[in-house]
Design a protein around this motif. Structure first.
Motif, mmCIF file in Angstrom:
data_model
loop_
_atom_site.group_PDB
_atom_site.id
_atom_site.type_symbol
_atom_site.label_atom_id
_atom_site.label_comp_id
_atom_site.label_asym_id
_atom_site.label_seq_id
_atom_site.Cartn_x
_atom_site.Cartn_y
_atom_site.Cartn_z
ATOM 1 N N MET A 130 0.839 -1.213 0.000
ATOM 2 C CA MET A 130 0.000 0.000 0.000
ATOM 3 C C MET A 130 0.876 1.267 0.000
ATOM 4 O O MET A 130 0.618 2.228 -0.723
ATOM 5 C CB MET A 130 -0.917 -0.013 1.229
ATOM 6 N N LYS A 131 1.979 1.241 0.804
ATOM 7 C CA LYS A 131 2.808 2.428 0.937
ATOM 8 C C LYS A 131 3.361 2.892 -0.403
ATOM 9 O O LYS A 131 3.424 4.083 -0.678
ATOM 10 C CB LYS A 131 3.960 2.158 1.908
ATOM 11 N N ARG A 132 3.784 1.933 -1.235
ATOM 12 C CA ARG A 132 4.428 2.314 -2.488
ATOM 13 C C ARG A 132 3.458 2.954 -3.465
ATOM 14 O O ARG A 132 3.861 3.658 -4.393
ATOM 15 C CB ARG A 132 5.101 1.090 -3.114
ATOM 16 N N TRP A 133 2.153 2.718 -3.271
ATOM 17 C CA TRP A 133 1.151 3.301 -4.165
ATOM 18 C C TRP A 133 0.653 4.664 -3.679
ATOM 19 O O TRP A 133 -0.032 5.368 -4.414
ATOM 20 C CB TRP A 133 -0.042 2.354 -4.308
ATOM 21 N N LEU A 134 1.009 5.034 -2.478
ATOM 22 C CA LEU A 134 0.509 6.302 -1.939
ATOM 23 C C LEU A 134 0.925 7.524 -2.772
ATOM 24 O O LEU A 134 0.085 8.380 -3.052
ATOM 25 C CB LEU A 134 0.962 6.481 -0.486
ATOM 26 N N PRO A 135 2.190 7.656 -3.186
ATOM 27 C CA PRO A 135 2.539 8.825 -4.012
ATOM 28 C C PRO A 135 1.732 8.896 -5.303
ATOM 29 O O PRO A 135 1.341 9.991 -5.736
ATOM 30 C CB PRO A 135 4.035 8.610 -4.304
ATOM 31 N N ILE A 136 1.456 7.733 -5.909
ATOM 32 C CA ILE A 136 0.656 7.716 -7.142
ATOM 33 C C ILE A 136 -0.770 8.151 -6.835
ATOM 34 O O ILE A 136 -1.379 8.928 -7.581
ATOM 35 C CB ILE A 136 0.672 6.324 -7.782
ATOM 36 N N ALA A 137 -1.323 7.658 -5.710
ATOM 37 C CA ALA A 137 -2.683 8.039 -5.312
ATOM 38 C C ALA A 137 -2.760 9.537 -5.028
ATOM 39 O O ALA A 137 -3.742 10.202 -5.389
ATOM 40 C CB ALA A 137 -3.112 7.239 -4.083
ATOM 41 N N ILE A 138 -1.722 10.075 -4.395
ATOM 42 C CA ILE A 138 -1.681 11.511 -4.114
ATOM 43 C C ILE A 138 -1.642 12.309 -5.409
ATOM 44 O O ILE A 138 -2.374 13.298 -5.575
ATOM 45 C CB ILE A 138 -0.462 11.849 -3.227
ATOM 46 N N LEU A 139 -0.810 11.863 -6.346
ATOM 47 C CA LEU A 139 -0.712 12.547 -7.645
ATOM 48 C C LEU A 139 -2.043 12.503 -8.397
ATOM 49 O O LEU A 139 -2.510 13.528 -8.922
ATOM 50 C CB LEU A 139 0.386 11.898 -8.477
ATOM 51 N N LEU A 140 -2.677 11.339 -8.428
ATOM 52 C CA LEU A 140 -3.921 11.184 -9.185
ATOM 53 C C LEU A 140 -5.058 11.998 -8.571
ATOM 54 O O LEU A 140 -5.815 12.654 -9.291
ATOM 55 C CB LEU A 140 -4.304 9.710 -9.269
ATOM 56 N N THR A 141 -5.201 11.944 -7.243
ATOM 57 C CA THR A 141 -6.292 12.694 -6.601
ATOM 58 C C THR A 141 -6.056 14.198 -6.689
ATOM 59 O O THR A 141 -7.005 14.978 -6.832
ATOM 60 C CB THR A 141 -6.473 12.269 -5.136
ATOM 61 N N SER A 142 -4.795 14.617 -6.637
ATOM 62 C CA SER A 142 -4.483 16.042 -6.805
ATOM 63 C C SER A 142 -4.846 16.502 -8.211
ATOM 64 O O SER A 142 -5.480 17.551 -8.391
ATOM 65 C CB SER A 142 -2.995 16.295 -6.547
ATOM 66 N N ALA A 143 -4.450 15.705 -9.211
ATOM 67 C CA ALA A 143 -4.761 16.057 -10.604
ATOM 68 C C ALA A 143 -6.263 16.064 -10.835
ATOM 69 O O ALA A 143 -6.795 16.926 -11.551
ATOM 70 C CB ALA A 143 -4.081 15.067 -11.544
ATOM 71 N N LEU A 144 -6.965 15.102 -10.226
ATOM 72 C CA LEU A 144 -8.425 15.045 -10.362
ATOM 73 C C LEU A 144 -9.062 16.316 -9.822
ATOM 74 O O LEU A 144 -9.936 16.910 -10.469
ATOM 75 C CB LEU A 144 -8.966 13.825 -9.619
ATOM 76 N N TYR A 145 -8.613 16.746 -8.641
ATOM 77 C CA TYR A 145 -9.179 17.964 -8.060
ATOM 78 C C TYR A 145 -8.856 19.183 -8.923
ATOM 79 O O TYR A 145 -9.729 20.011 -9.206
ATOM 80 C CB TYR A 145 -8.653 18.182 -6.640
ATOM 81 N N ILE A 146 -7.607 19.303 -9.351
ATOM 82 C CA ILE A 146 -7.172 20.499 -10.074
ATOM 83 C C ILE A 146 -7.822 20.618 -11.453
ATOM 84 O O ILE A 146 -8.260 21.699 -11.859
ATOM 85 C CB ILE A 146 -5.629 20.507 -10.211
ATOM 86 N N PHE A 147 -7.927 19.485 -12.151
ATOM 87 C CA PHE A 147 -8.328 19.560 -13.566
ATOM 88 C C PHE A 147 -9.779 19.149 -13.835
ATOM 89 O O PHE A 147 -10.329 19.530 -14.876
ATOM 90 C CB PHE A 147 -7.401 18.676 -14.415
#
Length: 217
Positions: A1-18
């Motif tokens: 789970m830990k290794r996927w957290l940065p990807i999840a953070i990037l995806l949710t940030s991009a989702l919110y922004i765009f």
């Protein structure tokens, strides 16, 4: 789970922004906070089980950043206050990691010059807009975030330095866009630098012990 957290953070940030639209506001509010929840969890899950003072300070700073994220959408001054408290905890966390050098110490001069120029422009604009009540809170915030950036430099921790200055850039764009003059793509610039800042600061908060081991073999 830990290794996927940065990807999840990037995806949710991009989702919110765009993708997330301004209305309904409650929906936007919820999605705005998801990246910060994940960043908080990332920081906590990557810290040692025997946490030190610095870990608690940085986690508390992240928590107040999350509060500021939500509050600023409804109550600007309360959101500003939450971010300010978060910066105070970051500053304390960076001071715990203090590594003195005259070169790093001298960085306070350009930071102070920048803060003075930014503060002067904001005060002029606030007075012209009959927002005198915001002058003291805004100036106090500028002083605190500037000290936070300087204290990050004094750690010699590159993650702390980069994260803090991305935060400074994000808040500078936000305040200039709100009070001085509109900036093209302001929302995009504010949120990309903001989420990046919080993630990099969170990552730097998980490494103090490892850095000490390298400095003191």
């Amino acid at each position: 789970m830990k290794r996927w957290l940065p990807i999840a953070i990037l995806l949710t940030s991009a989702l919110y922004i765009f993708e997330i639209r301004p209305e309904p506001q409650a929906f936007k509010f919820f999605f705005k906070l998801i990246p910060m929840w994940l960043i908080l969890y990332y920081a906590y899950s990557h810290m040692p089980s025997a946490k030190k003072c610095v870990h608690g300070l940085m986690l508390t700073g992240l928590f107040f950043g999350m509060l500021g994220d939500g509050l600023i959408m409804y109550w600007f001054v309360l959101g500003l206050a939450a971010f300010l408290i978060g910066h105070l905890f970051y500053t304390a966390g960076f001071l715990v990691q203090w590594r003195f050098s005259w070169l790093r110490f001298s960085s306070i001069v350009p930071i102070a010059i920048y803060s003075f120029i930014m503060g002067r422009e904001l005060v002029i604009s606030l007075m012209e807009q009959n927002n005198a009540g915001l002058v003291v809170p805004v100036l106090f915030y500028i002083v605190v975030i500037s000290l936070m950036g300087w204290s990050a430099i004094m750690t010699s921790n590159r993650g702390a330095i980069v994260g803090s200055f991305l935060f400074l850039i994000s808040d500078s764009i936000l305040s200039w866009n709100l009070f001085v003059s509109p900036i093209s793509y302001a929302d995009l610039l504010i949120m990309t630098t903001y989420y990046s800042a919080q993630f990099i600061i969170a990552r730097s908060a998980t490494l103090p012990e490892q850095r000490e081991m390298k400095v003191h073999p």
